[in-house]
Design an enzyme around this catalytic site. Sequence first.
Site, PDB file in Angstrom:
ATOM      1  N   VAL A 114     -35.012  32.685 -61.500  1.00 45.16           N
ATOM      2  CA  VAL A 114     -34.037  31.817 -62.163  1.00 45.16           C
ATOM      3  C   VAL A 114     -33.579  30.871 -61.047  1.00 45.16           C
ATOM      4  O   VAL A 114     -32.806  31.255 -60.181  1.00 45.16           O
ATOM      5  CB  VAL A 114     -32.867  32.631 -62.763  1.00 45.16           C
ATOM      6  CG1 VAL A 114     -31.810  31.708 -63.343  1.00 45.16           C
ATOM      7  CG2 VAL A 114     -33.392  33.598 -63.820  1.00 45.16           C
ATOM      8  N   PRO A 115     -34.104  29.649 -61.029  1.00 38.89           N
ATOM      9  CA  PRO A 115     -34.112  28.811 -59.822  1.00 38.89           C
ATOM     10  C   PRO A 115     -32.784  28.166 -59.427  1.00 38.89           C
ATOM     11  O   PRO A 115     -32.617  26.945 -59.490  1.00 38.89           O
ATOM     12  CB  PRO A 115     -35.166  27.756 -60.158  1.00 38.89           C
ATOM     13  CG  PRO A 115     -35.079  27.624 -61.637  1.00 38.89           C
ATOM     14  CD  PRO A 115     -34.801  29.017 -62.142  1.00 38.89           C
ATOM     15  N   CYS A 116     -31.866  28.963 -58.936  1.00 37.94           N
ATOM     16  CA  CYS A 116     -30.595  28.419 -58.455  1.00 37.94           C
ATOM     17  C   CYS A 116     -30.782  27.555 -57.218  1.00 37.94           C
ATOM     18  O   CYS A 116     -29.935  26.716 -56.911  1.00 37.94           O
ATOM     19  CB  CYS A 116     -29.584  29.537 -58.203  1.00 37.94           C
ATOM     20  SG  CYS A 116     -30.172  30.852 -57.135  1.00 37.94           S
ATOM     21  N   HIS A 117     -31.906  27.715 -56.515  1.00 38.61           N
ATOM     22  CA  HIS A 117     -32.177  26.880 -55.341  1.00 38.61           C
ATOM     23  C   HIS A 117     -32.381  25.413 -55.724  1.00 38.61           C
ATOM     24  O   HIS A 117     -32.298  24.541 -54.872  1.00 38.61           O
ATOM     25  CB  HIS A 117     -33.397  27.404 -54.561  1.00 38.61           C
ATOM     26  CG  HIS A 117     -34.665  27.401 -55.339  1.00 38.61           C
ATOM     27  ND1 HIS A 117     -35.002  28.407 -56.224  1.00 38.61           N
ATOM     28  CD2 HIS A 117     -35.691  26.509 -55.369  1.00 38.61           C
ATOM     29  CE1 HIS A 117     -36.180  28.137 -56.753  1.00 38.61           C
ATOM     30  NE2 HIS A 117     -36.616  26.993 -56.257  1.00 38.61           N
ATOM     31  N   ARG A 118     -32.608  25.144 -56.997  1.00 37.72           N
ATOM     32  CA  ARG A 118     -32.846  23.775 -57.463  1.00 37.72           C
ATOM     33  C   ARG A 118     -31.547  23.029 -57.757  1.00 37.72           C
ATOM     34  O   ARG A 118     -31.585  21.889 -58.214  1.00 37.72           O
ATOM     35  CB  ARG A 118     -33.741  23.786 -58.700  1.00 37.72           C
ATOM     36  CG  ARG A 118     -35.136  24.307 -58.402  1.00 37.72           C
ATOM     37  CD  ARG A 118     -36.023  24.347 -59.616  1.00 37.72           C
ATOM     38  NE  ARG A 118     -37.283  25.023 -59.284  1.00 37.72           N
ATOM     39  CZ  ARG A 118     -38.036  25.651 -60.165  1.00 37.72           C
ATOM     40  NH1 ARG A 118     -37.699  25.666 -61.456  1.00 37.72           N
ATOM     41  NH2 ARG A 118     -39.147  26.254 -59.782  1.00 37.72           N
TER      42      ARG A 118
END
Length: 155
Positions: free
Chosen positions: A122-126
């Site tokens: 779940v791409p919170c780095h984006r």
Amino acid sequence: MKSVFYYDTPIGRLGLAENGRAVTDVLLHGERPADAEIRETPLLQKAAEQLAEYFGGLRTEFELPLEFEIGTPFERTVWQALSTIPYGETRSYADIARQIGRPAACRAVGRANGRNPLSIFVPCHRVIGASGQLTGYGGGLDKKEALLRLEGVLL
């Protein structure tokens, strides 16, 4: 009972945990869930294989059952919104706040982003600051930068 297993990746050793149905945690600092047995399962092996493909530039989407075992309804709404950010793209905290219909909730979105138990999947780095600057990441800004560089996002 949960199972957890640890894998070496280009951004360091990651723990993956599952509950018998779905992947529930990505552990960026070698933590161990209190209720977990260290044991590799077929699901964790599949998750690790997909991560290896991601880090090798061969995968842009994950095909795994994921389950949030923690989180308030607001946090879960934010995490679902994060899941819609395409590979190689970023959004600001304000963008996510608007997407979930809470345009004034930028700080709350930031807190929810920081509590995401399934980072990378779940791409919170984006999610970056409105100015385009990198902002906090549970795994450290060096990991966030490495993930964005891997995805071809110019910093």
